[in-house]
Design an enzyme around this catalytic site. Structure first.
Site, PDB file in Angstrom:
ATOM      1  N   ILE A  12       0.842  -1.205   0.000  1.00 25.13           N
ATOM      2  CA  ILE A  12       0.000   0.000   0.000  1.00 25.13           C
ATOM      3  C   ILE A  12       0.878   1.257   0.000  1.00 25.13           C
ATOM      4  CG2 ILE A  12      -1.921   1.201   1.135  1.00 25.13           C
ATOM      5  CD1 ILE A  12      -2.572  -1.503   2.521  1.00 25.13           C
ATOM      6  N   ASN A  35       9.652  -6.906   4.457  1.00 20.62           N
ATOM      7  CA  ASN A  35       8.647  -7.539   3.592  1.00 20.62           C
ATOM      8  C   ASN A  35       8.538  -6.795   2.263  1.00 20.62           C
ATOM      9  OD1 ASN A  35       6.701  -9.570   3.178  1.00 20.62           O
ATOM     10  ND2 ASN A  35       5.036  -8.138   3.614  1.00 20.62           N
ATOM     11  N   ASP A  58      15.187   0.572  10.591  1.00 21.39           N
ATOM     12  CA  ASP A  58      14.214  -0.236  11.317  1.00 21.39           C
ATOM     13  C   ASP A  58      13.574   0.658  12.372  1.00 21.39           C
ATOM     14  OD1 ASP A  58      12.892  -2.059  12.993  1.00 21.39           O
ATOM     15  OD2 ASP A  58      14.342  -3.638  12.517  1.00 21.39           O
ATOM     16  N   PHE A  80       2.836   3.286   7.529  1.00 17.94           N
ATOM     17  CA  PHE A  80       2.387   1.957   7.085  1.00 17.94           C
ATOM     18  C   PHE A  80       3.189   0.829   7.730  1.00 17.94           C
ATOM     19  CE2 PHE A  80       1.542   4.655   3.323  1.00 17.94           C
ATOM     20  CZ  PHE A  80       0.236   4.310   3.049  1.00 17.94           C
ATOM     21  N   LYS A  84       1.928  -7.820   9.154  1.00 16.26           N
ATOM     22  CA  LYS A  84       0.482  -7.822   8.886  1.00 16.26           C
ATOM     23  C   LYS A  84      -0.162  -9.200   8.690  1.00 16.26           C
ATOM     24  CE  LYS A  84       0.914  -7.620   3.901  1.00 16.26           C
ATOM     25  NZ  LYS A  84       0.364  -7.196   2.628  1.00 16.26           N
ATOM     26  N   SER A 124      -7.109  -0.838  10.423  1.00 16.29           N
ATOM     27  CA  SER A 124      -7.727  -1.912   9.649  1.00 16.29           C
ATOM     28  C   SER A 124      -9.157  -2.136  10.106  1.00 16.29           C
ATOM     29  CB  SER A 124      -6.914  -3.192   9.883  1.00 16.29           C
ATOM     30  OG  SER A 124      -7.648  -4.320   9.483  1.00 16.29           O
ATOM     31  N   ALA A 125      -9.979  -2.657   9.203  1.00 15.62           N
ATOM     32  CA  ALA A 125     -11.350  -3.030   9.558  1.00 15.62           C
ATOM     33  C   ALA A 125     -11.373  -4.103  10.640  1.00 15.62           C
ATOM     34  CB  ALA A 125     -12.077  -3.538   8.319  1.00 15.62           C
ATOM     35  N   TYR A 148      -2.364  -9.550  15.792  1.00 18.64           N
ATOM     36  CA  TYR A 148      -2.254  -8.494  14.768  1.00 18.64           C
ATOM     37  C   TYR A 148      -3.348  -7.444  14.978  1.00 18.64           C
ATOM     38  CZ  TYR A 148      -3.070  -6.068  10.373  1.00 18.64           C
ATOM     39  OH  TYR A 148      -3.299  -5.092   9.438  1.00 18.64           O
ATOM     40  N   LYS A 152      -3.405  -3.147  16.236  1.00 19.32           N
ATOM     41  CA  LYS A 152      -4.084  -1.990  15.620  1.00 19.32           C
ATOM     42  C   LYS A 152      -4.964  -1.292  16.650  1.00 19.32           C
ATOM     43  CE  LYS A 152      -2.403  -2.558  11.469  1.00 19.32           C
ATOM     44  NZ  LYS A 152      -1.301  -1.700  11.047  1.00 19.32           N
ATOM     45  N   ASN A 198      -4.054 -14.196   1.522  1.00 22.04           N
ATOM     46  CA  ASN A 198      -5.207 -13.392   1.099  1.00 22.04           C
ATOM     47  C   ASN A 198      -5.768 -13.889  -0.227  1.00 22.04           C
ATOM     48  OD1 ASN A 198      -3.357 -10.959   2.607  1.00 22.04           O
ATOM     49  ND2 ASN A 198      -5.462 -11.272   3.233  1.00 22.04           N
TER      50      ASN A 198
HETATM   51  P1  NAD Z   1       3.533  -4.624   3.439  1.00 23.02           P
HETATM   52  O1  NAD Z   1       4.110  -5.723   4.273  1.00 23.02           O
HETATM   53  O2  NAD Z   1       3.584  -4.752   1.969  1.00 23.02           O
HETATM   54  O3  NAD Z   1       4.196  -3.221   3.853  1.00 23.02           O
HETATM   55  C1  NAD Z   1       4.671  -2.955   5.148  1.00 23.02           C
HETATM   56  C2  NAD Z   1       6.060  -2.372   5.018  1.00 23.02           C
HETATM   57  O4  NAD Z   1       6.575  -2.078   6.319  1.00 23.02           O
HETATM   58  C3  NAD Z   1       7.060  -3.327   4.356  1.00 23.02           C
HETATM   59  O5  NAD Z   1       7.742  -2.652   3.312  1.00 23.02           O
HETATM   60  C4  NAD Z   1       8.010  -3.707   5.491  1.00 23.02           C
HETATM   61  O6  NAD Z   1       9.303  -3.975   5.015  1.00 23.02           O
HETATM   62  C5  NAD Z   1       7.932  -2.482   6.389  1.00 23.02           C
HETATM   63  N1  NAD Z   1       8.244  -2.723   7.814  1.00 23.02           N
HETATM   64  C6  NAD Z   1       7.699  -3.657   8.636  1.00 23.02           C
HETATM   65  N2  NAD Z   1       8.235  -3.549   9.869  1.00 23.02           N
HETATM   66  C7  NAD Z   1       9.129  -2.506   9.823  1.00 23.02           C
HETATM   67  C8  NAD Z   1       9.987  -1.901  10.776  1.00 23.02           C
HETATM   68  N3  NAD Z   1      10.084  -2.361  12.031  1.00 23.02           N
HETATM   69  N4  NAD Z   1      10.746  -0.853  10.383  1.00 23.02           N
HETATM   70  C9  NAD Z   1      10.690  -0.395   9.104  1.00 23.02           C
HETATM   71  N5  NAD Z   1       9.899  -0.931   8.174  1.00 23.02           N
HETATM   72  C10 NAD Z   1       9.131  -1.972   8.519  1.00 23.02           C
HETATM   73  O7  NAD Z   1       2.018  -4.409   3.947  1.00 23.02           O
HETATM   74  P2  NAD Z   1       0.840  -3.552   3.297  1.00 23.02           P
HETATM   75  O8  NAD Z   1      -0.191  -4.486   2.799  1.00 23.02           O
HETATM   76  O9  NAD Z   1       1.395  -2.518   2.400  1.00 23.02           O
HETATM   77  O10 NAD Z   1       0.251  -2.900   4.621  1.00 23.02           O
HETATM   78  C11 NAD Z   1       0.674  -1.611   5.066  1.00 23.02           C
HETATM   79  C12 NAD Z   1      -0.030  -1.305   6.377  1.00 23.02           C
HETATM   80  O11 NAD Z   1      -1.443  -1.379   6.190  1.00 23.02           O
HETATM   81  C13 NAD Z   1       0.300  -2.269   7.515  1.00 23.02           C
HETATM   82  O12 NAD Z   1       0.404  -1.539   8.715  1.00 23.02           O
HETATM   83  C14 NAD Z   1      -0.903  -3.180   7.531  1.00 23.02           C
HETATM   84  O13 NAD Z   1      -1.118  -3.732   8.817  1.00 23.02           O
HETATM   85  C15 NAD Z   1      -2.029  -2.231   7.145  1.00 23.02           C
HETATM   86  N6  NAD Z   1      -3.174  -2.908   6.553  1.00 23.02           N
HETATM   87  C16 NAD Z   1      -3.008  -3.724   5.465  1.00 23.02           C
HETATM   88  C17 NAD Z   1      -4.112  -4.396   4.916  1.00 23.02           C
HETATM   89  C18 NAD Z   1      -3.941  -5.330   3.737  1.00 23.02           C
HETATM   90  O14 NAD Z   1      -4.829  -6.132   3.486  1.00 23.02           O
HETATM   91  N7  NAD Z   1      -2.844  -5.263   2.975  1.00 23.02           N
HETATM   92  C19 NAD Z   1      -5.378  -4.224   5.482  1.00 23.02           C
HETATM   93  C20 NAD Z   1      -5.519  -3.368   6.577  1.00 23.02           C
HETATM   94  C21 NAD Z   1      -4.417  -2.720   7.106  1.00 23.02           C
HETATM   95  N1  UDP Z   2     -10.582 -16.810   1.195  1.00 24.55           N
HETATM   96  C1  UDP Z   2     -10.747 -18.019   0.533  1.00 24.55           C
HETATM   97  N2  UDP Z   2      -9.629 -18.688   0.110  1.00 24.55           N
HETATM   98  C2  UDP Z   2      -8.366 -18.204   0.284  1.00 24.55           C
HETATM   99  C3  UDP Z   2      -8.210 -16.953   0.960  1.00 24.55           C
HETATM  100  C4  UDP Z   2      -9.343 -16.293   1.405  1.00 24.55           C
HETATM  101  O1  UDP Z   2     -11.871 -18.490   0.362  1.00 24.55           O
HETATM  102  O2  UDP Z   2      -7.384 -18.868  -0.115  1.00 24.55           O
HETATM  103  C5  UDP Z   2     -11.781 -16.063   1.640  1.00 24.55           C
HETATM  104  C6  UDP Z   2     -11.841 -15.782   3.134  1.00 24.55           C
HETATM  105  O3  UDP Z   2     -12.475 -16.865   3.799  1.00 24.55           O
HETATM  106  C7  UDP Z   2     -12.656 -14.485   3.188  1.00 24.55           C
HETATM  107  C8  UDP Z   2     -12.245 -13.754   1.892  1.00 24.55           C
HETATM  108  O4  UDP Z   2     -11.725 -14.773   1.032  1.00 24.55           O
HETATM  109  O5  UDP Z   2     -14.030 -14.759   3.112  1.00 24.55           O
HETATM  110  C9  UDP Z   2     -11.180 -12.682   2.093  1.00 24.55           C
HETATM  111  O6  UDP Z   2     -10.076 -13.266   2.785  1.00 24.55           O
HETATM  112  P1  UDP Z   2      -8.708 -12.471   2.979  1.00 24.55           P
HETATM  113  O7  UDP Z   2      -7.796 -13.369   3.764  1.00 24.55           O
HETATM  114  O8  UDP Z   2      -8.222 -11.983   1.667  1.00 24.55           O
HETATM  115  O9  UDP Z   2      -9.140 -11.193   3.830  1.00 24.55           O
HETATM  116  P2  UDP Z   2      -9.769 -11.069   5.314  1.00 24.55           P
HETATM  117  O10 UDP Z   2     -10.273 -12.414   5.738  1.00 24.55           O
HETATM  118  O11 UDP Z   2      -8.642 -10.591   6.137  1.00 24.55           O
HETATM  119  O12 UDP Z   2     -10.873 -10.092   5.184  1.00 24.55           O
END
Ligand code: NAD
Ligand code: UDP
Length: 333
Positions: A12, A35, A58, A80, A84, A124-125, A148, A152, A198
């Site tokens: 993101i 990551n 870090d 960010f 996660k 996050s939701a 996790y 949040k 996911n």
């Molecule tokens: P991502 O893992 O791709 O990005 C996170 C970044 O943070 C990575 O580049 C990682 O290297 C860096 N990082 C982690 N720990 C660190 C540290 N101690 N110091 C410096 N850098 C560090 O994840 P994303 O999907 O881009 O998510 C970004 C944020 O959004 C996270 O906080 C995550 O919890 C939140 N979020 C993500 C989702 C999703 O589905 N992707 C949903 C809700 C919330």
């Molecule tokens: N899901 C699935 N197969 C997979 C991964 C996810 O059927 O291999 C389903 C999961 O049960 C949920 C939806 O897809 O209903 C979204 O899951 P995800 O893990 O992407 O997001 P989250 O559960 O965190 O909302």
């Protein structure tokens, strides 16, 4: 204006850096690449034609974080950086609490010392927990079902307490729903290592042939087709939401929790069939038992984001799948 983006090389974060640069902000990325990789920073520069300052730091290293703020002035921070993976957080709770909470504490300390008090945080939701009715509205009580999720909830609380100590702070708690897709260029996207947890990255690997079929976790939920329902949001809509949230935070003070979602529910099978259309082939799936801890259905009430930020999603399910497939198919092998 110069913005520090922690975790800016991640999924993101990298898309948000593109939107920030295209909106005229200068961007500095702080990431330890646990990551992600510096290649994402190069791709951001390639897409935008603009330079990005990158700090390999870090957040757990307080002195290094302080040094970043001593070296440069930032008008705001988008935070960010964090771990996660929900399942991994259950088996490694201490690592998750330490990385996410201590990392956020260190960042806030360094920001306070540098008098930088505008912060947009990735929540996050998941903070709506298991019992709230849908759609989720920002005023509902928060809770969690995994370490996790608790990180949040706890960071939201910590930031709310911090803002209460000093009216100069402006803090946005952005509650993302399910971010998917990739930048339209195909140069940045979501590339998880190993077997994805996911849904969309998993379907993408079925489409490339790396995985044989999608395991649909549960076909007997009380939803229109029996499969789980979520609120998927294109990562570029999410990125643009951050720019709007930042603009708002720069001109207001206090704390606001805001949902970033489309307000629409989509089932696992609807997303699966949209992906088949995007990649132009039939894919295989099997209905499997429910995944432990999954909720049947949830989506956002997106009205607060519209009211505060004049923002709503504009990209549909087909563009989410098309952009994911463009990125995935050009990074195969
Ligand atoms: P991502 O893992 O791709 O990005 C996170 C970044 O943070 C990575 O580049 C990682 O290297 C860096 N990082 C982690 N720990 C660190 C540290 N101690 N110091 C410096 N850098 C560090 O994840 P994303 O999907 O881009 O998510 C970004 C944020 O959004 C996270 O906080 C995550 O919890 C939140 N979020 C993500 C989702 C999703 O589905 N992707 C949903 C809700 C919330
Ligand atoms: N899901 C699935 N197969 C997979 C991964 C996810 O059927 O291999 C389903 C999961 O049960 C949920 C939806 O897809 O209903 C979204 O899951 P995800 O893990 O992407 O997001 P989250 O559960 O965190 O909302």
């Amino acid at each position: 204006m110069r913005i520090l983006v922690t975790g800016g090389a991640g999924f993101i974060g990298s898309h948000t850096c593109v939107s920030l640069l295209e909106s005229g902000y200068e961007v500095a990325v702080l990431d330890n690449y646990v990551n992600s990789s510096p290649a994402a920073v190069a791709a951001i520069e390639q897409i935008t034609g603009k330079k990005v300052l990158a700090y390999e730091v870090d957040l757990l290293d307080l002195e290094a974080v302080q040094a970043v703020f001593q070296k440069d002035h930032f008008d705001g921070v988008i935070h960010f950086a964090g771990l996660k993976a929900v399942g991994e957080s259950v088996s490694k709770p201490l690592e998750y609490y330490h990385n996410n909470i201590t990392g956020s504490l260190n960042l806030c300390r360094a920001m306070r010392e540098a008098d930088c008090k505008v912060l947009v945080f990735s929540s996050s939701a998941t903070v709506y927990g298991p019992v709230n009715p849908i759609p989720y509205v920002e005023g509902m009580p928060t809770s969690a079902t995994s370490p996790y999720g608790w990180t949040k909830v706890m960071i939201e609380q910590m930031l709310t307490d911090l803002a209460a100590t000093d009216p100069a702070w402006s803090i946005s708690l952005l509650r993302y729903f399910n971010p998917v897709g990739a930048h339209e260029s195909g140069l940045i996207g979501e590339a998880p290592n190993g077997i994805p947890n996911n849904l969309m990255p998993y379907i993408a690997k079925v489409a490339t042939g790396e995985l044989p079929y999608l395991r649909v976790f549960g076909g007997d939920y009380d939803t229109p087709d029996g499969t789980g329902v979520r609120d998927y949001i294109h990562v570029m809509d999410l990125a643009e939401g951050h720019v709007k949230a930042l603009e708002y935070a720069l001109s207001h003070t206090g704390v606001e929790a805001v949902n970033l979602g489309s307000g629409k529910g989509t089932s696992v099978l609807e997303l699966f069939h949209a992906y088949e259309r995007a990649c132009g082939k039939e894919l295989a799936y099997q209905i499997c038992p429910r995944r432990a801890g999954d909720l049947p259905a949830f989506w956002a009430d997106p009205r607060k984001a519209e009211a505060l930020y004049h923002w709503h999603t504009t990209r549909d399910l087909d563009s989410m799948c098309r952009d994911s497939w463009r990125f995935t198919s050009s990074h195969m092998g």
